[in-house]
Design a protein around this motif. Structure first.
Motif: not given
Length: 380
Positions: A6, A9, A13-14, A17, A21, A27, A29, A38, A41-42, A70
């Motif tokens: 991805i 971030a 974008q979240n 992500i 998942k 993922t 990122v 991000g 969370t990545a 993206s």
């Protein structure tokens, strides 16, 4: 485990992500390290700028992802499609990517294929009003290669033209501007997903802006309220525009105006999901389509899943510019908190400092049962 790369971030974008998942992807990122959500969370975060595509590609050759994606960023799509092409993964061609991220190249492609667009001309710091043939005031001046309302000015007097061009050039990566005929009428966008050259309509969105001179988005609404006639005309023009840009795969966000004669004029097309939470949130709330999942499906080489889920609502995102916007949020929290779907982190309001979409002070997303309920709170 399947892997997805991805590009980007930030908070827009979240959702991509998190959805990846949820779908069972590992993922990976990429973004400039600045504390964006991000990064946390990545599964794996790489502090590499989204514009450093050779460095991104080198890492991706090691990762061997099943998809590259993206959402909501023209700049990111340059790297997404480059990497996808080099790795033999689904995406759009670099020819398509250049045409869909550079407004001048886009206009030329539209003109060649008969798409209804405004009169246009390229400009730089040396361009003078007398260099423009056939233009009458007002005109719109904007960077050739930026989004998010950056560097846009409505020019109503030729004495202001050079200042407007300078503003656009300063915001442009390639240091060029485009001058366009000013279109009248209400502004909308069309959200689509394409798979192997076939375009699928998902939703129309009504756009609200600050108006002249910079037209910064204040909110977006779905459904849009277009009539059946307007809907059919808009779909026809949008699909023709996507074909002109050679869009084959993935999300698209097409902005257009409809005048008093129901004539549709294309403003521009992003061969990516619309930003401002349009694609990531509003489409699913208003239609039941999981647009983010569709983006991942197509990036993985799978036909998008058009299964509908959830109850359709009237979806609205409102951006914070002034204290009155915060007062509206507090009113909604007090009178109908169940209608608020999301509130972003809110910055302290600084009067007069919103210059483009990236400098707004936050936003909230609400879901109403009817348009009448929306109008009780929002001046549409």
């Amino acid at each position: 485990m399947k892997k997805i790369v991805i590009i980007g971030a930030n908070s827009f974008q979240n959702p991509l992500i998190l959805k990846a998942k949820e779908m069972g992807f590992e993922t990976h990122v990429f973004a400039w390290k600045d504390g964006s959500i991000g990064e946390r969370t990545a599964d794996y975060f790489y502090p590499i700028s989204i514009v450093e595509r050779e460095k991104v590609l080198k890492e991706c050759r090691r990762i061997q992802p099943d998809a590259v994606a993206s959402i909501g960023s023209d700049l990111a799509m340059l790297t997404v499609n480059y990497v996808a092409e080099q790795l033999g993964l689904p995406g759009n061609s670099m020819e398509c990517t250049i045409m869909s991220t550079n407004k001048y190249e886009m206009r030329k492609a539209f003109q060649a294929e008969g798409v209804s667009v405004p009169k246009f001309a390229e400009a730089d710091l040396d361009t003078k009003p007398e260099d423009l043939e056939g233009f009458t005031l007002p005109v719109i001046v904007k960077p050739t290669d930026r989004s998010g309302s950056r560097g846009i000015t409505k020019v109503e007097a030729w004495g202001d033209f050079s200042k407007a061009v300078r503003f656009s050039v300063e915001n442009s990566f390639e240091k060029k501007a485009i001058v366009e005929e000013y279109l009248t009428g209400e502004e909308y966008s069309c959200e689509c997903i394409s798979y192997r050259g076939r375009h699928h309509f998902l939703a129309f969105t009504k756009k609200f802006t600050t108006e002249a001179p910079h037209f910064i988005e204040t909110g977006h609404l779905e459904p849009s309220g277009l009539s059946p006639l307007q809907t059919e005309r808009a779909k026809k023009e949008v699909f023709q525009a996507l074909d002109a840009l050679k869009v084959e795969n993935g999300a698209s966000h097409t902005e257009f105006r409809i005048d008093e004669n129901d004539t549709v004029r294309i403003i521009e097309v992003g061969a990516r999901m619309g930003g401002d939470c349009i694609g990531s949130d509003l489409v699913q709330i208003s239609t039941g389509y999981d647009f983010v999942r569709m983006v991942i499906d197509v990036a993985s080489g799978k036909e998008p899943d058009f299964t509908l889920g959830g109850e359709k609502k009237v979806a609205y995102v409102h951006f914070i510019f002034r204290k009155e916007d915060l007062e509206l949020l507090e009113r909604l929290k007090g009178e109908c908190p169940e209608k608020i779907r999301f509130v972003s982190e809110l910055e302290e309001i600084r009067e007069g400092e919103v210059t483009d979409s990236s400098t707004r002070f936050g936003y909230f997303i609400a879901a109403f049962d009817t348009m009448e309920q929306v109008k009780e709170y929002i001046n549409l």
